[in-house]
Design a protein around this motif. Structure first.
Motif, PDB file in Angstrom:
ATOM      1  N   PHE A 150     -23.710   6.588  -1.531  1.00 26.41           N
ATOM      2  CA  PHE A 150     -25.078   7.240  -2.199  1.00 26.41           C
ATOM      3  C   PHE A 150     -24.993   8.188  -1.668  1.00 26.41           C
ATOM      4  O   PHE A 150     -27.117   8.763  -1.932  1.00 26.41           O
ATOM      5  N   GLY A 151     -24.478   9.183  -1.249  1.00 23.07           N
ATOM      6  CA  GLY A 151     -25.388  10.214  -0.934  1.00 23.07           C
ATOM      7  C   GLY A 151     -25.393  11.371  -2.215  1.00 23.07           C
ATOM      8  O   GLY A 151     -25.136  10.965  -2.628  1.00 23.07           O
ATOM      9  N   ALA A 152     -26.026  13.014  -1.758  1.00 21.92           N
ATOM     10  CA  ALA A 152     -26.303  13.363  -3.034  1.00 21.92           C
ATOM     11  C   ALA A 152     -25.036  14.097  -3.733  1.00 21.92           C
ATOM     12  O   ALA A 152     -24.745  14.183  -4.810  1.00 21.92           O
ATOM     13  N   GLN A 153     -23.999  14.050  -3.062  1.00 24.05           N
ATOM     14  CA  GLN A 153     -23.179  15.109  -3.949  1.00 24.05           C
ATOM     15  C   GLN A 153     -22.133  13.639  -4.213  1.00 24.05           C
ATOM     16  O   GLN A 153     -21.910  13.984  -5.702  1.00 24.05           O
ATOM     17  N   SER A 154     -22.484  12.867  -3.968  1.00 23.18           N
ATOM     18  CA  SER A 154     -21.686  11.566  -4.119  1.00 23.18           C
ATOM     19  C   SER A 154     -22.539  10.899  -5.744  1.00 23.18           C
ATOM     20  O   SER A 154     -21.977  10.097  -6.765  1.00 23.18           O
TER      21      SER A 154
END
Length: 256
Positions: A150-154
């Motif tokens: 749930f990171g910004a890129q993912s």
């Protein structure tokens, strides 16, 4: 090849410059979506012709069944009779393949463009472009290395997965409704014989769209954008073009 790729990179860059005032940092991603839409728009006349051909072939099934009964023991006579029938009705057995075949080069161009470190001997500047922080030249596993699932890129990929899942669910429900309304008859090939495994394929077809999720997860983000845009276009296009086609014909159209 390098000259061609340089020209293609310049085309994508020109689209991005055109869209820069509207999309700012996401201009290159928007350019890919625009490029995909233009490719599909260019192929649309062939898709319409394929739909007309598929409808015509579906209407010929009763006549083909009769020919199969009449010439079933004489393959050569059967083949000749089928060719005469298709010629008389002005129907091409292979017309449905063209739209899919013509889209493949566009996908591979984008895939190669955003997988290459150098274009024409120079560093590939497009690899530094992003969509909401996710580099267009990287893949989902790269994105998860920066912040986890749930990171910004993912999250960018998760958004694409949601779109693909929504389109796949729409396709699944539409195909199931078609099959419920008009149970499929055995599909036949150009030789008039039942196509091996077509019954199992017809049952599997409603689920095929979900396999697109795997492609989106493993290709560069730029190619994933092409897949998602093209898949969404296809769902809308087929809903319109094949809205009045019986289930068997619609299933064959999806296979094509």
């Amino acid at each position: 090849m390098s000259v061609f790729m340089s020209a293609f990179a310049g085309l994508v860059g020109s689209f991005a410059d055109l869209l820069q005032p509207l999309f700012q940092g996401a201009a290159t991603a928007a350019a890919i979506v625009l490029f995909t839409a233009l490719v599909r728009l260019a192929v649309h006349p062939l898709s319409r012709a394929a739909a007309r051909g598929q409808k015509a072939r579906t209407k010929l099934q009763p006549q083909i069944a009769e020919l199969r009964k009449k010439h079933g023991k004489n393959p050569e006579r059967m083949q000749k009779a089928l060719m005469e029938l298709h010629k008389e009705e002005k129907v091409s057995p292979l017309s449905g393949c063209l739209p899919s075949l013509l889209q493949m080069p566009a996908f591979f161009l984008l895939y190669h463009l955003f997988s290459s470190q150098k274009i024409g001997g120079d560093p590939n500047a497009l690899l530094g472009h992003e969509l909401f922080g996710a580099p267009l030249g990287e893949r989902w596993h790269n994105a998860m290395a920066h912040g986890g699932l749930f990171g910004a890129q993912s999250v960018v990929y998760l958004g694409l997965f949601v779109i693909v899942a929504a389109v796949a669910t729409f396709n699944y429900r539409r195909t199931k409704r078609q099959l419920a309304a008009a149970p499929a008859t055995p599909a036949t090939g150009p030789d008039g014989q039942p196509m091996p495994g077509m019954g199992a394929m017809t049952k599997l077809m409603p689920l095929m769209s979900f396999f697109t999720l795997v492609s989106v997860a493993y290709v560069p983000l730029a190619a994933a954008l092409y897949i998602v845009t093209s898949t969404t276009w296809t769902a809308v296009e087929r809903t319109v073009l094949y809205r009045d086609m019986p289930a068997a014909g619609a299933a064959m159209a999806t296979v094509a």
